[in-house]
Write a protein that holds these residues in place. Structure first.
Motif, PDB file in Angstrom:
ATOM      1  N   ARG A  65      -0.071  49.769  19.657  1.00  0.00           N
ATOM      2  CA  ARG A  65      -1.157  50.194  20.474  1.00  0.00           C
ATOM      3  C   ARG A  65      -2.058  49.016  21.177  1.00  0.00           C
ATOM      4  NH1 ARG A  65      -2.982  55.316  18.370  1.00  0.00           N
ATOM      5  NH2 ARG A  65      -1.517  56.274  16.860  1.00  0.00           N
ATOM      6  N   ARG A  66      -2.702  49.402  22.273  1.00  0.00           N
ATOM      7  CA  ARG A  66      -3.354  48.273  23.081  1.00  0.00           C
ATOM      8  C   ARG A  66      -4.496  48.855  23.670  1.00  0.00           C
ATOM      9  NH1 ARG A  66       2.150  48.219  24.499  1.00  0.00           N
ATOM     10  NH2 ARG A  66       2.953  46.264  24.329  1.00  0.00           N
ATOM     11  N   GLY A  67      -5.577  47.955  23.752  1.00  0.00           N
ATOM     12  CA  GLY A  67      -6.764  48.386  24.272  1.00  0.00           C
ATOM     13  C   GLY A  67      -7.728  46.932  24.316  1.00  0.00           C
ATOM     14  N   GLU A  93      -3.786  44.165  20.665  1.00  0.00           N
ATOM     15  CA  GLU A  93      -2.649  44.916  20.551  1.00  0.00           C
ATOM     16  C   GLU A  93      -2.381  45.030  18.900  1.00  0.00           C
ATOM     17  OE1 GLU A  93       0.450  42.962  22.446  1.00  0.00           O
ATOM     18  OE2 GLU A  93      -0.134  43.353  24.479  1.00  0.00           O
ATOM     19  N   ARG A 111       0.169  47.119  16.023  1.00  0.00           N
ATOM     20  CA  ARG A 111       1.070  48.108  15.490  1.00  0.00           C
ATOM     21  C   ARG A 111       0.464  48.824  14.153  1.00  0.00           C
ATOM     22  NH1 ARG A 111       4.868  48.261  11.344  1.00  0.00           N
ATOM     23  NH2 ARG A 111       4.478  45.666  10.786  1.00  0.00           N
ATOM     24  N   GLU A 116       4.348  52.399  15.925  1.00  0.00           N
ATOM     25  CA  GLU A 116       3.563  52.387  17.448  1.00  0.00           C
ATOM     26  C   GLU A 116       2.792  51.300  17.642  1.00  0.00           C
ATOM     27  OE1 GLU A 116       1.438  55.431  20.546  1.00  0.00           O
ATOM     28  OE2 GLU A 116       1.569  56.194  18.506  1.00  0.00           O
ATOM     29  N   GLN A 160      -8.411  54.266  19.691  1.00  0.00           N
ATOM     30  CA  GLN A 160      -7.054  54.883  19.524  1.00  0.00           C
ATOM     31  C   GLN A 160      -6.850  56.096  18.771  1.00  0.00           C
ATOM     32  OE1 GLN A 160      -4.773  53.002  20.833  1.00  0.00           O
ATOM     33  NE2 GLN A 160      -6.071  51.376  21.454  1.00  0.00           N
TER      34      GLN A 160
END
Length: 565
Positions: free
Chosen positions: A258-260, A250, A252, A256, A215
């Protein structure tokens, strides 16, 4: 009255009791066998222990602490909230008090004593810190049992199989390995080794670092809340990779989401240094025991971290066989501690069981080999070498190194370093002797080490017959005044009542959910919390159970609308 066995773990703790049918785990106030080793402070100053505290790690990181077992005996101080400071012994005492209360409520009798498990490679200071924690919890403890030894007890009593087995114990914060021989009811520990700074927490940390790298986030720039959320997601990813080759996440961070995703190959690559560290204790235990890989009849996995495929794959590659899974890796140590408690209480069902152990560290004295050599320094003279079967007694003769020397202060150490200052000092035994030329006067130093970890040191002057004896036992790091002061302070702390444990755990879960959500869903959580608190306050009879079930169902539904973690 009852004697219980306790696994005081880094991640989770458990308590069990010996019964005629075998060891039985005791559930906590939530009906669960495992109590998270987490302590937190509620807004009103109430101390929370277990799941309710764990749920607050992400939302109240400044007032919640976990993994404090790693700090045992270090003098580390944790500050929770405003003005509340705790040593690791005190935090552990709060967990022990919770376990004791659970046992007494379940058994309907007073718990008068406990056998507590410790990592086999805990040194003298760490063992004494564990005993300090027990005293602060008002829990008499005479016997500590090494964690892999306890696991082997559970395995041996349950399976009744014979042979040579290796216990591979990777918990949340420590790694131990012990090699045992099981035959005709005798369980003989042949060698033990370990690493007290290696465990499942380290694998979570490297996954957290991998997520941060993906990230493009610098770990040192994260707020305490974001870092706590990152570790929580990393722990979830670790569990996910145990069940599947790829896990999505996922999280926060700030405002924001964030995903991955991460896969097992990435974990194995990132964990390569940790996996390499696992090999050294294994090789040491095999070497010290005089055994070869071909001599092993089985490998027993203990500790929640051994559920990871990367660990099971490593064990299979190293030993050329699949590990045994006869015991639950999360509860085997607590069950074994209960067996040891049963042995101590001399239960008839265990009359045929004999347990032997080893001294995990070398015990020796500081000597100066040649005082006339320029720059002569002291070195460690081993008296009892590590992994000697206990009880054991060994002696060594020493002589004076100075002309006119009239005394010897025998300094006792524990550890493997050649340099005494790099080992753990246990104390000293002083003796007087006649003045004479260097090398003339001789004293015999005898070490005797027993199954309870007590070391008796006797120093005898050969020419005069003078003897001095001192026992170094599993005593306390803290002196009596400190124990009394800290015991009083802990007694004054308001602990959350057991009957409120389920309510507080649900509310802590709702708080974590509220912190993750935004907008209307967040407000919905707030109103649902207010409604639950009002309903519980007004409830009577069997209503609370139905109200808790409804609240939990609502939280489940709300979680379906948010990002996964």
């Amino acid at each position: 009255m009852a004697i219980v066995g306790i696994d005081l773990g880094t991640t989770n703790s458990a308590v069990a009791v010996w019964t005629p049918e075998g060891p039985r785990l005791i559930p906590n106030a939530l009906g669960e066998p495992l109590t998270p080793s987490v302590v937190g402070l509620d807004a009103d100053g109430t101390v929370l222990v277990g799941r309710a505290a764990r749920e607050r790690l992400a939302t109240e990181p400044e007032r919640t602490v976990a993994s404090f077992k790693r700090w045992m005996g270090s003098g580390h101080v944790t500050r929770l909230g405003r003005g509340q400071s705790f040593r690791p012994e005190e935090l552990s005492a709060l967990v022990l008090k919770s376990l004791k209360a659970d046992a007494q409520a379940h058994l309907g009798t007073e718990v008068t004593e406990a056998v507590i498990s410790v990592p086999a490679y805990f040194n003298d200071i760490q063992r004494k810190a564990t005993l300090d924690a027990a005293r602060l919890a008002g829990l008499p403890v005479e016997r500590l049992v090494n964690e892999p030894t306890a696991a082997a007890l559970a395995y041996g009593v349950e399976s009744k199989q014979e042979g040579t087995v290796l216990v591979f114990d990777l918990g949340g914060g420590t790694f131990d390995v012990s090699l045992l021989e099981l035959y005709e009811g005798v369980m003989e520990v042949r060698a033990t080794a370990g690493d007290v700074a290696l465990g499942g927490d380290d694998f979570s940390e490297i996954l957290a670092a991998a997520i941060a790298e993906d990230q493009r986030v610098a770990l040192d720039t994260l707020s305490p809340g974001d870092r706590a959320r990152l570790l929580r997601v990393a722990e979830a990813v670790k569990r996910g990779l145990t069940a599947a080759p790829v896990t999505a996440y996922e999280i926060r961070l700030g405002e924001e989401v964030r995903r991955g995703e991460l896969d097992r190959a990435r974990l194995e690559t990132a964990a390569a240094p940790l996996l390499h560290r696992l090999r050294a204790p294994l090789e040491r235990a095999l070497s010290d025991s005089g055994k070869r890989l071909a001599d092993l009849d089985g490998v027993i996995l203990v500790g929640g971290a051994t559920r990871m495929p990367v660990i099971r794959s490593l064990v299979a590659r190293l030993f050329g066989r699949l590990p045994l899974v006869h015991v639950d890796p999360d509860t085997a140590v607590a069950q074994g501690a209960a067996v040891q408690a049963g042995l101590k209480a001399r239960h008839a069902a265990l009359e045929e069981v004999v347990m032997t152990d080893v001294c995990p560290f070398t015990l020796g004295i500081a000597i100066t080999e040649n005082a006339r050599t320029a720059g002569a320094t002291q070195v460690m003279l081993p008296i009892i070498e590590r992994n000697a079967a206990v009880p054991v007694s060994r002696a060594h003769r020493i002589t004076t190194v100075h002309d006119g020397q009239d005394h010897i202060a025998v300094e006792v150490f524990q550890g493997e370093s050649l340099r005494p200052d790099d080992n753990i000092p246990l104390g000293q035994v002083p003796v007087t002797l006649p003045k004479a030329p260097a090398g003339t006067e001789t004293a015999e130093v005898r070490f005797t080490y027993d199954i309870n970890g007590a070391l008796e040191v006797e120093v005898a002057v050969i020419s005069t017959g003078l003897r001095r004896r001192q026992v170094f036992r599993n005593g306390a790091n803290l002196d009596e005044a400190e124990i009394e002061a800290r015991f009083a302070a802990l007694a004054a702390i308001k602990l959350a009542p057991r009957e409120q444990a389920e309510n507080r755990a649900l509310l802590a879960r709702a708080d974590a959910l509220y912190a993750d959500l935004r907008g209307d869903l967040r407000q919905h959580v707030a109103s649902r919390v207010a409604r639950f608190e009002r309903e519980i306050a007004e409830a009577s009879g069997s209503e609370p159970e139905a109200l808790r079930a409804a609240f939990a169902a609502d939280l489940d539904a709300l979680e379906d609308h948010r990002f996964r973690f």
